[in-house]
Design an enzyme around this catalytic site. Structure first.
Site, short mmCIF file in Angstrom:
data_model
loop_
_atom_site.label_atom_id
_atom_site.label_comp_id
_atom_site.label_asym_id
_atom_site.label_seq_id
_atom_site.Cartn_x
_atom_site.Cartn_y
_atom_site.Cartn_z
N TRP A 157 -14.19 -18.61 8.00
CA TRP A 157 -13.02 -20.20 8.49
C TRP A 157 -11.86 -20.03 8.86
O TRP A 157 -11.39 -21.14 9.00
CB TRP A 157 -13.50 -20.80 6.82
CG TRP A 157 -13.21 -20.25 6.15
CD1 TRP A 157 -13.56 -19.12 4.65
CD2 TRP A 157 -12.06 -20.40 5.29
NE1 TRP A 157 -13.04 -19.20 3.96
CE2 TRP A 157 -11.50 -19.62 4.30
CE3 TRP A 157 -10.60 -20.72 5.40
CZ2 TRP A 157 -10.91 -19.26 3.38
CZ3 TRP A 157 -9.57 -20.37 4.67
CH2 TRP A 157 -9.54 -20.09 3.32
N LYS A 181 -22.66 -16.47 13.82
CA LYS A 181 -22.89 -17.28 12.80
C LYS A 181 -21.33 -17.60 12.11
O LYS A 181 -21.05 -17.11 11.61
CB LYS A 181 -23.94 -16.21 11.61
CG LYS A 181 -24.09 -17.61 10.56
CD LYS A 181 -24.23 -16.97 8.82
CE LYS A 181 -22.37 -17.16 8.48
NZ LYS A 181 -22.09 -18.45 8.19
N PRO A 182 -21.11 -19.09 12.46
CA PRO A 182 -19.71 -19.32 12.19
C PRO A 182 -19.28 -19.70 10.75
O PRO A 182 -21.25 -19.68 10.24
CB PRO A 182 -19.18 -20.43 13.43
CG PRO A 182 -20.60 -21.23 13.57
CD PRO A 182 -21.82 -19.39 13.74
N ASP A 183 -19.20 -19.51 9.71
CA ASP A 183 -18.34 -20.11 8.74
C ASP A 183 -18.88 -21.88 8.74
O ASP A 183 -19.16 -22.31 9.56
CB ASP A 183 -17.19 -20.33 8.40
CG ASP A 183 -17.43 -20.17 6.33
OD1 ASP A 183 -16.74 -19.80 5.97
OD2 ASP A 183 -16.68 -21.53 6.37
N SER A 184 -19.56 -22.51 7.73
CA SER A 184 -20.22 -22.86 7.16
C SER A 184 -19.43 -24.27 7.99
O SER A 184 -19.68 -25.72 7.91
CB SER A 184 -20.79 -23.50 6.59
OG SER A 184 -22.29 -22.26 6.50
N GLY A 232 -13.88 -10.91 6.91
CA GLY A 232 -14.03 -11.26 5.55
C GLY A 232 -13.95 -10.86 4.07
O GLY A 232 -13.08 -9.42 3.85
N SER A 233 -14.19 -11.22 3.02
CA SER A 233 -13.77 -10.32 2.07
C SER A 233 -14.83 -9.36 1.57
O SER A 233 -15.79 -8.70 1.94
CB SER A 233 -13.94 -10.86 1.00
OG SER A 233 -15.85 -10.90 0.54
N GLU A 254 -13.05 -6.34 9.13
CA GLU A 254 -12.04 -6.38 8.90
C GLU A 254 -12.41 -7.26 7.84
O GLU A 254 -12.30 -7.99 8.11
CB GLU A 254 -10.79 -7.42 9.76
CG GLU A 254 -9.48 -7.56 9.23
CD GLU A 254 -8.91 -8.50 10.20
OE1 GLU A 254 -8.02 -9.37 9.87
OE2 GLU A 254 -8.88 -8.04 11.38
N LEU A 255 -11.61 -6.59 6.63
CA LEU A 255 -11.57 -6.87 5.58
C LEU A 255 -10.83 -7.73 4.12
O LEU A 255 -9.81 -7.62 5.37
CB LEU A 255 -12.83 -5.97 4.11
CG LEU A 255 -13.68 -5.95 4.74
CD1 LEU A 255 -14.37 -4.29 4.31
CD2 LEU A 255 -14.68 -7.08 5.08
#
Length: 517
Positions: A157, A181-184, A232-233, A254-255
């Site tokens: 996001w 799949k984009p962030d919601s 993401g994380s 990439e985290l």
């Protein structure tokens, strides 16, 4: 209500890769500046993702058969359309995330730069390559690059335009199809880019956007695609990597980061404070590569802290769709709560707030002031854990060696920054830092914007690289085709096999006298 309008949302909503979208349950998308509902989006399922992957797999066959130069023409046209539609793209990025316009502009520029870069370099990088064979003149060897098939992109996001598309354009250039799949909470940014890709001539099935929860659609991507790209994380990345590993499909990510910045004793403090602030508070600190730790030589620590805190205190926070704001909102209530918890915990345990430190509900529901802390110690939550918000801690150090040691004292290794009085000193410091990118006299943009260079993390900050040659080749399967001529590896006609086999070691040893052997 700013742009994008309700009609724009409706138009983009028709692009979701869900057949009966009008009959599906929906999720409400809020404007981050105000928290007010501004649109809804259909919620996809694992079955929708499976259908999208199946269609992508069929369309990918024809796409892969096109020449890299032909595919590049679509990306060139896409880059031009991105530049033409900059204002609309910035509007939707701001609406979904609450970021200041300057950082929405960064996203748009990066999308266009990435598309143009891979359109330029992919035809050359993907061309068949002749390499040395085992027997010079008798072994003809070429390496070619086949696309992997269908690439799954799970995008976050915080940078929902560029992180949905900058990886995808490399995959498309290599001949793959992409399912995103984009962030919601930020699906329309991905759909806005999809619209422009289709307008540029990309068949719709080759870039499918399936919104939905990560626990459903994200899991289906890992289960069904041929390669997974995740941003993401670190915790989620580790889980997805394990799942991809069970299927023996490639995975890149990439985290997180707890990124350090070093200020040396001979740095020009007056000159660097604005650049350091940008390094820390870009996108309200919601950037994997933004700075959260500053190590300052004790000879200039007091001066730096005073001037930096003063600069940060005067930054302009605003909910505005123009370039007047230095920093915008956080993206959600959960982000604001995390930032507030980290600051409150630090203060309760003895840290000092030198600037900021307050939630700003008067500006919007998710606003939090850019914050500077001193006196942070290792029992505080913000010491080693990624805050992912507008909070930075300053630590005086005795010298450069201590700064480097403390900068490297982390499981993360994504990005670092050096502000020094001389280029030579800064370069020497950079080479000793354990980070995938190191920026000198800049926080992150110099490395990130250099799309010909690889970008990614060491340690728990990532796997693989985006950008550069690595960012293209990871989406390919190298294939070696070797043809043996004249001399067979099982012998030479007319020469007894026993003689040939006995002479083979000396023959192979003699090859070292040839150039390049």
């Amino acid at each position: 209500m700013p742009q994008p309008t309700a009609d724009y949302f409706a138009r983009l909503g028709r692009l979701v890769a869900i057949d009966d979208a009008a009959q599906r349950p929906t999720r409400t998308i809020v404007e981050a500046f105000s928290g007010v509902d501004m649109a809804t989006i259909p919620v996809g399922t694992a079955a929708d993702l499976e259908v999208a992957v199946g269609r992508a797999r069929e369309a990918q066959k024809d796409w892969a058969a096109r020449t890299p130069a032909d595919r590049a023409r679509v990306l060139f046209d896409f880059a031009a359309l991105v530049n033409k539609n900059t204002d609309a793209l910035m509007d939707i990025a701001q609406a979904e995330t609450g970021k200041a316009r300057i950082y929405a502009q960064e996203e748009v520029l990066d999308v266009a730069l990435s598309a143009r870069h891979y359109a330029n370099v992919a035809p050359g990088l993907l061309a068949d390559k002749k390499v040395k064979g085992i027997l010079p003149g008798a072994t003809d060897v070429r390496v070619r690059y086949q696309p992997k098939g269908v690439i799954g992109v799970i995008s976050p996001w915080n940078y929902p335009l560029t992180l949905a598309v900058s990886d995808a354009v490399a995959a498309l250039a290599a001949g793959n199809a992409v399912v995103v799949k984009p962030d919601s909470q930020t699906p329309y940014c991905a759909l806005a880019c999809a619209e422009l890709l289709y307008e540029a001539g990309l068949p719709k099935e080759l870039f499918a956007v399936v919104p939905g929860p990560g626990s459903v659609v994200g899991q289906a991507i890992v289960a069904l695609t041929d390669y997974v790209m995740f941003t993401g994380s670190s915790a989620t990345g580790a889980t997805l990597a394990e799942q991809a590993g069970r299927r023996l499909v490639g995975f890149s990510a990439e985290l997180g980061g707890k990124n350090p910045l070093i200020v040396t004793a001979n740095a020009n403090i007056d000159r660097i404070v604005s650049g350091v602030a940008r390094a820390c508070y870009s996108n309200s600190g919601q950037l994997c590569i933004s700075i959260e730790r500053i190590y300052v030589d004790e000879a200039v620590a007091d001066e730096f802290t005073e001037k930096f805190a003063a600069y940060v205190s005067n930054m302009n926070l605003a909910a505005t769709y123009d370039f007047s704001a230095d920093m915008g909102s956080l993206a959600s209530a959960s982000q604001s709560e995390t930032v507030d918890k980290h600051v409150s915990d630090a203060v309760a345990k003895g840290a000092t707030v030198r600037a900021g430190g307050k939630h700003r509900a008067d500006l919007g529901p998710f606003f939090y002031e850019p914050t500077v802390l001193t006196g942070v110690t290792d029992e505080m939550d913000c010491y080693a854990n990624e805050t992912f918000g507008p909070v930075v801690s300053i630590y005086p150090v005795a010298n450069v060696d201590e700064a480097i040691e403390r900068a490297n004292d982390t499981e993360y290794g994504l990005n670092a920054s050096v502000f020094a009085g001389s280029s030579r000193e800064a370069q020497q410091i950079a080479e000793r830092l354990r980070a995938g990118t190191v920026n000198i006299n800049e926080g992150y943009a110099a490395a990130w914007g250099s799309t010909a260079a690889p970008m990614g993390g060491m340690g728990i900050s990532g796997v693989g690289r985006r950008h550069g040659e690595e960012g293209l080749y990871k989406y390919t399967e190298p294939q070696t085709i070797a043809e043996q001529r004249f001399i067979g590896l099982d012998g030479i006609r007319g020469v007894p096999k026993s003689v040939f086999l006995k002479a083979t070691p000396k023959l192979m040893e003699s090859l070292k006298y040839l150039p390049g052997r």
